[in-house]
Each structure stands twice: as structure tokens, then as C-alpha cells.
Enzyme design. Structure first.
Site, PDB file in Angstrom:
ATOM      1  N   LYS A 163      42.562  98.666  28.576  1.00 56.40           N
ATOM      2  CA  LYS A 163      43.131  97.958  29.732  1.00 56.40           C
ATOM      3  C   LYS A 163      42.036  97.072  30.322  1.00 56.40           C
ATOM      4  CE  LYS A 163      46.972  97.884  32.209  1.00 56.40           C
ATOM      5  NZ  LYS A 163      48.348  97.995  31.710  1.00 56.40           N
ATOM      6  N   GLY A 174      67.635 101.132  40.313  1.00 54.00           N
ATOM      7  CA  GLY A 174      66.959  99.857  40.060  1.00 54.00           C
ATOM      8  C   GLY A 174      67.683  99.082  38.972  1.00 54.00           C
ATOM      9  N   GLY A 202      66.695  95.902  37.941  1.00 49.10           N
ATOM     10  CA  GLY A 202      65.808  94.751  37.746  1.00 49.10           C
ATOM     11  C   GLY A 202      65.715  94.414  36.270  1.00 49.10           C
ATOM     12  N   TYR A 212      68.907  96.615  34.585  1.00 48.39           N
ATOM     13  CA  TYR A 212      70.055  95.752  34.329  1.00 48.39           C
ATOM     14  C   TYR A 212      70.470  95.825  32.848  1.00 48.39           C
ATOM     15  CZ  TYR A 212      72.354  91.362  33.113  1.00 48.39           C
ATOM     16  OH  TYR A 212      73.213  90.433  32.590  1.00 48.39           O
TER      17      TYR A 212
HETATM   18  P1  NAD Z   1      61.706  95.204  38.188  1.00 48.13           P
HETATM   19  O1  NAD Z   1      60.828  94.959  39.349  1.00 48.13           O
HETATM   20  O2  NAD Z   1      62.261  94.043  37.442  1.00 48.13           O
HETATM   21  O3  NAD Z   1      62.951  96.118  38.625  1.00 48.13           O
HETATM   22  C1  NAD Z   1      62.857  97.163  39.515  1.00 48.13           C
HETATM   23  C2  NAD Z   1      64.054  97.065  40.449  1.00 48.13           C
HETATM   24  O4  NAD Z   1      64.073  98.206  41.285  1.00 48.13           O
HETATM   25  C3  NAD Z   1      64.018  95.851  41.358  1.00 48.13           C
HETATM   26  O5  NAD Z   1      65.195  95.116  41.198  1.00 48.13           O
HETATM   27  C4  NAD Z   1      63.898  96.439  42.756  1.00 48.13           C
HETATM   28  O6  NAD Z   1      64.604  95.697  43.732  1.00 48.13           O
HETATM   29  C5  NAD Z   1      64.498  97.799  42.563  1.00 48.13           C
HETATM   30  N1  NAD Z   1      64.060  98.794  43.532  1.00 48.13           N
HETATM   31  C6  NAD Z   1      62.838  98.913  44.126  1.00 48.13           C
HETATM   32  N2  NAD Z   1      62.821  99.957  44.964  1.00 48.13           N
HETATM   33  C7  NAD Z   1      64.048 100.518  44.903  1.00 48.13           C
HETATM   34  C8  NAD Z   1      64.648 101.627  45.540  1.00 48.13           C
HETATM   35  N3  NAD Z   1      64.004 102.366  46.422  1.00 48.13           N
HETATM   36  N4  NAD Z   1      65.933 101.910  45.226  1.00 48.13           N
HETATM   37  C9  NAD Z   1      66.613 101.165  44.351  1.00 48.13           C
HETATM   38  N5  NAD Z   1      66.089 100.099  43.714  1.00 48.13           N
HETATM   39  C10 NAD Z   1      64.828  99.777  44.000  1.00 48.13           C
HETATM   40  O7  NAD Z   1      60.883  96.165  37.228  1.00 48.13           O
HETATM   41  P2  NAD Z   1      61.181  96.565  35.709  1.00 48.13           P
HETATM   42  O8  NAD Z   1      60.423  95.655  34.811  1.00 48.13           O
HETATM   43  O9  NAD Z   1      62.623  96.790  35.500  1.00 48.13           O
HETATM   44  O10 NAD Z   1      60.404  97.957  35.664  1.00 48.13           O
HETATM   45  C11 NAD Z   1      60.951  99.114  36.262  1.00 48.13           C
HETATM   46  C12 NAD Z   1      60.056 100.274  35.946  1.00 48.13           C
HETATM   47  O11 NAD Z   1      59.895 100.390  34.539  1.00 48.13           O
HETATM   48  C13 NAD Z   1      58.634 100.157  36.520  1.00 48.13           C
HETATM   49  O12 NAD Z   1      58.182 101.440  36.847  1.00 48.13           O
HETATM   50  C14 NAD Z   1      57.840  99.633  35.332  1.00 48.13           C
HETATM   51  O13 NAD Z   1      56.479  99.982  35.417  1.00 48.13           O
HETATM   52  C15 NAD Z   1      58.517 100.363  34.195  1.00 48.13           C
HETATM   53  N6  NAD Z   1      58.344  99.714  32.889  1.00 48.13           N
HETATM   54  C16 NAD Z   1      58.808  98.456  32.663  1.00 48.13           C
HETATM   55  C17 NAD Z   1      58.627  97.865  31.423  1.00 48.13           C
HETATM   56  C18 NAD Z   1      59.159  96.490  31.116  1.00 48.13           C
HETATM   57  O14 NAD Z   1      59.195  96.115  29.935  1.00 48.13           O
HETATM   58  N7  NAD Z   1      59.575  95.734  32.111  1.00 48.13           N
HETATM   59  C19 NAD Z   1      57.964  98.568  30.408  1.00 48.13           C
HETATM   60  C20 NAD Z   1      57.514  99.878  30.661  1.00 48.13           C
HETATM   61  C21 NAD Z   1      57.717 100.433  31.912  1.00 48.13           C
END
Ligand code: NAD
Length: 356
Positions: A80, A177, A179, A183
Site C-alpha cells: 500500500k 448502501g 452506491g 446498486y
Molecule cells: P459508495 O460510496 O459508492 O457507496 C456507499 C453508499 O452507502 C453511498 O451511496 C452512501 O450514501 C451510503 N451510505 C453511507 N452511510 C450510510 C448509512 N448509514 N446507511 C445507508 N447508506 C449509507 O461505496 P462503494 O464503492 O459501494 O463501497 C461500499 C463499501 O464496499 C465500502 O466499505 C468499500 O470500502 C467497500 N469496497 C468497495 C469496493 C469497490 O470496488 N467499490 C471494493 C472492495 C470493498
């Protein structure tokens, strides 16, 4: 902080501090373990208050990447980079090219990618100075749908473990969530004919998008998500959502989603879930789809091949659950055992000399 003591305790290989006098770039790269292959992990830009905070963060994150890559069956180690600075002020072409030069100086022992506050565009500048960067524009693309796809396979493995049947059809879900990953997960679950899906969100735009595109999915308030009578709760938002307050509310049989660091305290809450009879899908195993996808860039990217590899998350989850049963331990602990075991086995396998 006593860096060497910490490195010795957790088996770190290298910790590199760098400063570029032209741009003021200040960063730390940590290589935890390269037994399986080059260390891969993104570059995080954060305005750390203290240098020790940045050091501890990079050390912890790099170690997490070792386990994640190992459990995903990848020939990668864990690494990292953290950059210390204000993302709204420091970013420029020169800044990221400067980073690229430091990455290059590690001669392939470390491969970087985007992370918090760094983008694919920033990585294009990094790529001007080094080949050791993945997640570039026009290559493996957005990792989030692939992370969600991996979680979908992990959910199937969890259903198989609990019900002896991996079928999504007829099962009920709650998704926290909607996001980048949540989604897509909702989409995959609907495609597989889930009986009922609830979701919660705090972002109006994301709420409206789901309501419009998937009218059959029911919105609930954020605090109501934990106590729903469903088969699977999928955390896809924040970390630390499994804690002393939320676990007693659960009525589901499985917690399996994309979020990182779901357990507030790994030991305590891993055990609490086990005792409550709720199967927990270890975060770094179930959410490795994005990492597997980006790894395929190193081999010449092929989307179908990447998806095939991501579907193997199903098998890895089954292995982890078997290990948890055999060792009578909680699943997060079993996932770590699983990752460490793979590192040990592959390293022993290479003990004999073979001319290539
Ligand atoms: P994102 O920010 O796109 O989506 C997260 C969503 O959660 C947002 O829309 C936000 O409004 C919502 N949210 C925040 N607090 C909330 C609450 N209290 N109640 C309900 N909804 C809430 O993030 P993401 O990329 O979808 O990632 C989500 C999780 O997955 C994170 O922990 C991230 O570290 C993990 N992750 C993501 C990826 C990736 O490829 N994007 C890979 C590994 C792990």
C-alpha cells in the site's frame, strides 16, 4: 512508534519513506509480504495529522492486502502507499509523476492503483513514469460492478452453507448502501429472482435511482435495516456496522456484503455473530472481486476470464466456512487462517530447486 518492532511482529518486508522536493510529495510505501508475488495495493491520499498515523495506516492496509490477495487465490503480495497531503491542494501532473518515479524505483516489487482521493486519471500520470500501476482508464474499467459480482457469488456460498441450497430465488435480502457496489448487487439479486429486497441509503440521488430503476425494491430508514426478517443482510456502505448495538437486532441468518471492516472488533464481534447463529462472510474474501478484476490487467485483460476468476469466490468462501467448522472458530479468523495457509503452502512448494 517503534517501527522495526511492529514490522518484526507482523512479518513486514519493507517500509519506504519518500519526499520529492519539486512538488512537496510526501509518502510512504509499505510492502508487507511478497511470498506469492509482487505487492499490490492502491495509493491513498489523506491529510494525516501525524506522521505516525500515516505510518500505522499504511502498515495495516498493506497487511490486509496480503490476506486479501492470498485468499483470492492471486499470485500477489500485499502492499500500500499513503500520501500525506490535502487532496484539494496537492494534486498535479508533476505530483503523480513524482509518485510514479518512486514506484518505479521499487523495480516491480510493488504495484500501485487508485484508492481514496486518487483516481484513474491520476494513475495515468503515474503510468508515465512506471509500468507498475493498474486500474488505468480503458483497461479493466470500474471495479465496483465486479466487486458486487464477487459478493453475489459469496452470498450464494453462504446460502449453501446455511440452507444447503445456493439458490437466490425465493430468498429475502436487505442491502445497506446503494452506491457503487450496493446498486449493482441489488441488480444481480433481482436478476436471480430474489423474493424480496429492502434497501437503505442516506443519499437522495441514490435512493431515487433505485426507486426508479427497481420499483419492487423497498426503501427503509437507515436505523431499521438491521432488524428486518430476511435471510441475508448485505452491508455495502460503511465499516464497523456489526457491533454491540446492531448484532442483537439481527433477525437474518447471514451477513454478507461488499463493505470493508464490517466487524467493529474482529474478535469480539466475530464471536458474537457466531454465538448468535449468524453466518458472517469475511469481508476481505467476499469483496475481492475488484482486486481480482484489476489483477487481470497484469495478464492482458480479458473480461470473461476475469469474471470466471471472480466466480471462484464461491469456492473460496466454501473453503473458509469448512475451515471455520473444523477449527470451531469464527469465520473472520478462519479466513485469515485460510490466507496464511495458502502463503505457507505455496512457499513450501517452492522450496525445491527447478531450472526454468
Ligand atoms: P459508495 O460510496 O459508492 O457507496 C456507499 C453508499 O452507502 C453511498 O451511496 C452512501 O450514501 C451510503 N451510505 C453511507 N452511510 C450510510 C448509512 N448509514 N446507511 C445507508 N447508506 C449509507 O461505496 P462503494 O464503492 O459501494 O463501497 C461500499 C463499501 O464496499 C465500502 O466499505 C468499500 O470500502 C467497500 N469496497 C468497495 C469496493 C469497490 O470496488 N467499490 C471494493 C472492495 C470493498
Amino acid at each position: 512508534m517503534k517501527k522495526f518492532e511492529y514490522m518484526e511482529k507482523h512479518g513486514y518486508e519493507q517500509l519506504v519513506f519518500f519526499y520529492d522536493k519539486t512538488t512537496g510529495l510526501k509518502g510512504i510505501t509499505c510492502i508487507h509480504d511478497t511470498t506469492l508475488g509482487p505487492a499490490l495495493g492502491g495509493t491513498r491520499l489523506w491529510n494525516y495529522e501525524k506522521e505516525d498515523d500515516a505510518t500505522l495506516d499504511v502498515l495495516r492496509l498493506a497487511r490486509g492486502m496480503t490476506y486479501k490477495a492470498a485468499a483470492a487465490g492471486l499470485n500477489l503480495g500485499g502492499g500500500k502507499t499513503v500520501l500525506i497531503g490535502d487532496a484539494s491542494k496537492v494534486k498535479s501532473e508533476a505530483y503523480f509523476r513524482g509518485l510514479g518515479r518512486y514506484v518505479q524505483s521499487l523495480n516491480g516489487r510493488y504495484i500501485t492503483a487508485e484508492d481514496i482521493n486518487t483516481s484513474t486519471k491520476d494513475m495515468d500520470y503515474v503510468n508515465m513514469e512506471t509500468d507498475y500501476v493498474v486500474g488505468l482508464e480503458g483497461k479493466s474499467g470500474n471495479p465496483s460492478p465486479m466487486t458486487a459480482l464477487g459478493a453475489f457469488h459469496g452470498i450464494q456460498a453462504s446460502l449453501e452453507e446455511v440452507y444447503g441450497d445456493m439458490t437466490i430465488e425465493g430468498r429475502t435480502f436487505s442491502v445497506q448502501g446503494a452506491g457503487q457496489t450496493g446498486y449493482y448487487l441489488i441488480g444481480y439479486l433481482l436478476e436471480a429472482k430474489a423474493k424480496k429486497i429492502y434497501f437503505t441509503e442516506i443519499n437522495e440521488q441514490h435512493i431515487n435511482k433505485v426507486k426508479k430503476e427497481f420499483p419492487e425494491v423497498e426503501f427503509v430508514q437507515p436505523d431499521d435495516i438491521y432488524g428486518l426478517e430476511v435471510d441475508v443482510f448485505a452491508p455495502c456502505a460503511l465499516g464497523a456496522v456489526m457491533n454491540d448495538q446492531t448484532i442483537p437486532q439481527l433477525k437474518c441468518k447471514i451477513v454478507a456484503g461488499t463493505a470493508n471492516n464490517v466487524l467493529e472488533d474482529e474478535e469480539k464481534h466475530g464471536n458474537m455473530l457466531k454465538e448468535a447463529g449468524v453466518l458472517y462472510a469475511p469481508d476481505f474474501v467476499i469483496n475481492a472481486g475488484g482486486l481480482i478484476n484489476v489483477y487481470h490487467e497484469l495478464q492482458g485483460y480479458n473480461r470473461e476470464k476475469a469474471k470466471r476468476d471472480i466466480s471462484r469466490i464461491y469456492d473460496r468462501m466454501r473453503d473458509v466456512y469448512r475451515l471455520a467448522r473444523e477449527n470451531d472458530t469464527h469465520t473472520q479468523q478462519a479466513a485469515k487462517l485460510f490466507a496464511k495457509e495458502r502463503i505457507k503452502t505455496i512457499s513450501n512448494l517452492r522450496a525445491n530447486y527447478i531450472k526454468r
